[in-house]
Design a protein around this motif. Sequence first.
Motif, PDB file in Angstrom:
ATOM      1  N   ARG A 357       1.370   4.225 -11.808  1.00 52.12           N
ATOM      2  CA  ARG A 357       0.634   3.191 -11.534  1.00 52.12           C
ATOM      3  C   ARG A 357       0.473   2.682  -9.913  1.00 52.12           C
ATOM      4  NH1 ARG A 357      -1.437  -0.913 -14.998  1.00 52.12           N
ATOM      5  NH2 ARG A 357      -2.075   0.794 -16.273  1.00 52.12           N
ATOM      6  N   ALA A 358       1.634   2.740  -9.458  1.00 49.53           N
ATOM      7  CA  ALA A 358       1.858   2.192  -8.167  1.00 49.53           C
ATOM      8  C   ALA A 358       0.962   3.161  -7.355  1.00 49.53           C
ATOM      9  CB  ALA A 358       3.405   2.284  -7.819  1.00 49.53           C
ATOM     10  N   GLU A 363      -3.790   3.919  -4.034  1.00 56.00           N
ATOM     11  CA  GLU A 363      -4.889   4.819  -3.802  1.00 56.00           C
ATOM     12  C   GLU A 363      -6.119   4.091  -3.893  1.00 56.00           C
ATOM     13  OE1 GLU A 363      -4.676   7.742  -2.609  1.00 56.00           O
ATOM     14  OE2 GLU A 363      -6.662   8.534  -2.448  1.00 56.00           O
ATOM     15  N   VAL A 364      -6.213   3.318  -4.804  1.00 54.92           N
ATOM     16  CA  VAL A 364      -7.463   2.642  -4.949  1.00 54.92           C
ATOM     17  C   VAL A 364      -7.737   1.368  -3.775  1.00 54.92           C
ATOM     18  CG1 VAL A 364      -8.941   1.020  -6.377  1.00 54.92           C
ATOM     19  CG2 VAL A 364      -7.965   3.371  -7.355  1.00 54.92           C
ATOM     20  N   GLN A 365      -6.689   0.882  -3.415  1.00 53.12           N
ATOM     21  CA  GLN A 365      -6.630   0.013  -2.540  1.00 53.12           C
ATOM     22  C   GLN A 365      -6.422   0.309  -1.066  1.00 53.12           C
ATOM     23  OE1 GLN A 365      -4.246  -3.527  -3.978  1.00 53.12           O
ATOM     24  NE2 GLN A 365      -4.237  -2.695  -5.848  1.00 53.12           N
ATOM     25  N   GLU A 366      -6.326   1.517  -0.965  1.00 55.59           N
ATOM     26  CA  GLU A 366      -6.170   2.230   0.416  1.00 55.59           C
ATOM     27  C   GLU A 366      -5.081   1.755   1.095  1.00 55.59           C
ATOM     28  OE1 GLU A 366      -9.903   2.281   2.331  1.00 55.59           O
ATOM     29  OE2 GLU A 366     -10.704   3.449   1.029  1.00 55.59           O
ATOM     30  N   HIS A 368      -0.598   1.794   1.859  1.00 53.96           N
ATOM     31  CA  HIS A 368       0.568   2.675   1.376  1.00 53.96           C
ATOM     32  C   HIS A 368       1.350   1.989   0.089  1.00 53.96           C
ATOM     33  CE1 HIS A 368       4.564   4.348   2.205  1.00 53.96           C
ATOM     34  NE2 HIS A 368       4.186   5.214   3.170  1.00 53.96           N
ATOM     35  N   PRO A 369       2.097   2.778  -0.675  1.00 49.08           N
ATOM     36  CA  PRO A 369       2.398   2.438  -1.838  1.00 49.08           C
ATOM     37  C   PRO A 369       3.504   1.432  -1.641  1.00 49.08           C
ATOM     38  CG  PRO A 369       2.369   4.887  -1.949  1.00 49.08           C
ATOM     39  CD  PRO A 369       2.051   4.425  -0.614  1.00 49.08           C
ATOM     40  N   LEU A 370       4.413   1.581  -0.387  1.00 50.01           N
ATOM     41  CA  LEU A 370       5.483   0.447  -0.054  1.00 50.01           C
ATOM     42  C   LEU A 370       5.159  -0.881   0.249  1.00 50.01           C
ATOM     43  CD1 LEU A 370       8.162   2.973   1.067  1.00 50.01           C
ATOM     44  CD2 LEU A 370       7.974   2.021  -1.183  1.00 50.01           C
ATOM     45  N   GLU A 371       3.750  -0.792   0.663  1.00 52.44           N
ATOM     46  CA  GLU A 371       3.064  -2.117   1.302  1.00 52.44           C
ATOM     47  C   GLU A 371       2.232  -2.946   0.174  1.00 52.44           C
ATOM     48  OE1 GLU A 371      -0.063  -2.230   4.723  1.00 52.44           O
ATOM     49  OE2 GLU A 371      -0.282  -0.875   3.375  1.00 52.44           O
ATOM     50  N   LYS A 373       1.393  -5.535  -2.746  1.00 55.55           N
ATOM     51  CA  LYS A 373       2.106  -6.735  -2.997  1.00 55.55           C
ATOM     52  C   LYS A 373       3.164  -6.723  -4.289  1.00 55.55           C
ATOM     53  CE  LYS A 373      -1.524  -9.194  -5.534  1.00 55.55           C
ATOM     54  NZ  LYS A 373      -1.416  -8.428  -6.600  1.00 55.55           N
ATOM     55  N   GLU A 374       2.835  -6.044  -5.168  1.00 52.28           N
ATOM     56  CA  GLU A 374       3.934  -5.739  -6.525  1.00 52.28           C
ATOM     57  C   GLU A 374       5.027  -5.173  -6.279  1.00 52.28           C
ATOM     58  OE1 GLU A 374       0.754  -4.765  -6.248  1.00 52.28           O
ATOM     59  OE2 GLU A 374      -0.284  -5.784  -7.752  1.00 52.28           O
ATOM     60  N   VAL A 375       5.253  -4.493  -4.776  1.00 50.79           N
ATOM     61  CA  VAL A 375       6.729  -3.883  -4.581  1.00 50.79           C
ATOM     62  C   VAL A 375       7.223  -4.153  -3.411  1.00 50.79           C
ATOM     63  CG1 VAL A 375       6.101  -1.931  -6.000  1.00 50.79           C
ATOM     64  CG2 VAL A 375       5.414  -1.762  -3.797  1.00 50.79           C
ATOM     65  N   CYS A 376       6.534  -4.746  -2.336  1.00 50.96           N
ATOM     66  CA  CYS A 376       7.016  -4.998  -0.999  1.00 50.96           C
ATOM     67  C   CYS A 376       8.136  -5.454  -0.655  1.00 50.96           C
ATOM     68  CB  CYS A 376       5.870  -4.988   0.049  1.00 50.96           C
ATOM     69  SG  CYS A 376       5.497  -6.477   0.012  1.00 50.96           S
ATOM     70  N   PHE A 377       8.158  -6.708  -1.649  1.00 48.19           N
ATOM     71  CA  PHE A 377       9.404  -7.389  -1.429  1.00 48.19           C
ATOM     72  C   PHE A 377      10.693  -7.474  -2.357  1.00 48.19           C
ATOM     73  CE2 PHE A 377       6.032 -10.069   0.680  1.00 48.19           C
ATOM     74  CZ  PHE A 377       6.445 -10.013   1.912  1.00 48.19           C
ATOM     75  N   ILE A 378      10.234  -6.563  -3.433  1.00 44.66           N
ATOM     76  CA  ILE A 378      11.231  -6.514  -4.313  1.00 44.66           C
ATOM     77  C   ILE A 378      12.432  -5.681  -4.207  1.00 44.66           C
ATOM     78  CG2 ILE A 378       9.575  -7.150  -6.192  1.00 44.66           C
ATOM     79  CD1 ILE A 378       9.770  -4.131  -7.348  1.00 44.66           C
ATOM     80  N   TRP A 379      13.638  -6.123  -4.864  1.00 47.21           N
ATOM     81  CA  TRP A 379      14.977  -5.931  -4.916  1.00 47.21           C
ATOM     82  C   TRP A 379      15.175  -4.321  -5.047  1.00 47.21           C
ATOM     83  CZ3 TRP A 379      19.564  -6.758  -2.922  1.00 47.21           C
ATOM     84  CH2 TRP A 379      20.879  -6.405  -3.752  1.00 47.21           C
ATOM     85  N   GLY A 380      15.516  -3.553  -3.949  1.00 47.95           N
ATOM     86  CA  GLY A 380      15.794  -2.320  -4.468  1.00 47.95           C
ATOM     87  C   GLY A 380      17.459  -1.740  -4.759  1.00 47.95           C
ATOM     88  N   ASP A 381      18.123  -2.659  -4.676  1.00 50.24           N
ATOM     89  CA  ASP A 381      19.592  -2.450  -4.957  1.00 50.24           C
ATOM     90  C   ASP A 381      20.084  -1.362  -4.191  1.00 50.24           C
ATOM     91  OD1 ASP A 381      21.921  -2.908  -6.124  1.00 50.24           O
ATOM     92  OD2 ASP A 381      21.309  -2.177  -8.039  1.00 50.24           O
TER      93      ASP A 381
END
Length: 564
Positions: A357-358, A363-366, A368-371, A373-381
């Motif tokens: 899904r990410a 891809e649709v929003q052109e 980078h996957p790490l950019e 908004k759903e993922v960029c700030f979240i905790w990667g542990d």
Amino acid sequence: MSSISLQQRVARLEDLQNLLSEQPYSIVLRLRLSLAYRDLGYPDLAVGDAYKALLLTDEVAEEGEFHDEAMSAVMEDFGSEQAAQLFATVASQLGFEGLQGAKASDDNDATIWAQKYLSKIAYAILVSCLIDCGCLSSAFEYNTRAIQAYQDTPIFDRYRKTIQEKLQSYFKSRNEDFAEADVDEYPDRGLVRREQYPWNTWEPDRFSEESLNCMNEQMAAVAPKLEIKKTSLLLLAPETPNSCPQKDPIYVDQLGIFAKEDIAPGHLILEEKSLLTAVARLRETRCDACSISLTKAGIDSDDIRTCDECDEIYFCSEECHDLAQDTYHPALCGVNIDQTVPASEASDYLYSLLLTRALALAEVQESHPLELKEVCFIWGDYHGVDVNQNWNMDSTDGVADPFGSIPQTLPFSFKYNILTPLNVLEKMDINIFTQSPRYDTWIFNTLYAKFRGTASARQGLDGRPEVSAVHPMWCMGNHSCDPNVSWDWEGSIRFWTREQLVDWKGRDPSAKPGMQKGEELRGHYCDVRLPVKERREWAVGALGGDCMCPRCVWEEAQERGQTS
Ligand SMILES: C[S@@+](CC[C@H](N)C(=O)[O-])C[C@H]1O[C@@H](n2cnc3c(N)ncnc32)[C@H](O)[C@@H]1O
């Protein structure tokens, strides 16, 4: 004594990564990159590029989709300085001699060169790194293919023996007989470094004013009375048991959610919908976008929509349909995703659906996957180890162990970290060679690290994980077994202040439900009705170690008092 420093190795790796945009089809470059990852203690990342190199050698040999591109890259590499460097590194790093090839003058000779040398090197790196990552079933499979293709090559015999020894000790440790085991019973999953990679420039400084402002803008939209702030938390790690009174506690900076104003008990304080969701089975029973059950009371069957193009997925509403079409679905429209998964892989599979899904959102929003908004700030542990201090070389200037003595906590399998994402990208019509900078193994690993620390999952009736989601604001909430909020998740995730606090005897009797301005939100990652031991067992995965909230500490002390 190491002659090449860690920084020099990273710089060399980055040079090779930068060359990818110019030479995406170069097998030689992929192999050099793979060895550079291996040389830095990332055998998992090495597997990714060795596998792509192997795919490219197939493209050269067979008239595949990228045959012409792969062929011209081979012609360019043949006799080049780059190829000479590769052969020298392979000889010294893998102990693999006899790789000098003749010069090619036409396609046919170059094909032979690629098959005879490059494919053999790709197999050797792939197998050796799969062994290092604990993917013994895949290592066995590729080594068997290599032995069939290159019968005269001692390195594959050595790998065969290593795989056999590792399998023997694996089955012995389980009191099982290796000789009786089928290949599909061989272990195929290990742990790798969970790390903010030194070349990862996408990870924001989560504590900067800019980042906090950005997160709080998102927060205001779903929870106007809450804000995200920096906080200090006890480090809960298995190797530093904080329940051990002799050790000094270690605190780490993290984020948490705080009340911006006094909030009365029983007040809904956060309602967040995310499109980073995954439904593992019975996809027709849940909304593809928000994952709400379509049979839930309150959903009008007249509102349920399908996609006009693929007709295979359902949405609970026009709103979810439109959001999906705008943000991710066009990349996955008509893409068939395998849903037959053994029970033992149910959870890895669900994480891989989140990854899919990410990738589609990106891809649709052109972007980078790490950019996203759903993922960029979240905790990667990520491990908190200073790699410069702990990095370990041996006397031959190689990594002392495959991971350079850096802790490994991120699950890795050839299937879910390499094959599945590449396969999905291909089905999405994404060129996995030219698009490597956006869709590389280290990016998949970083996404998995983030999802594994923050995703919520729900089980089906048979106890297998069925649906999962990452809610970027909700997942900023820290845990306590004495929570001041309750939450539920059905489509959207919701937090509300508890009407009543949990009843446990050690608490300050003056504590009241609701939240005061400036108070931290205390969510719960486990069922707080359970006794302390079971609560800790439940939450240990999400917390990284035993819960040390005041209630757990008090109840554990009470239990110890009773049993001693
Ligand atoms: C879902 S995240 C919560 C948000 C996180 N604090 C952040 O900075 O993004 C889960 C992680 O927060 C930390 N955490 C949550 N509750 C904690 C607690 N009660 N004590 C110590 N660490 C906690 C653990 O490191 C855990 O892996």
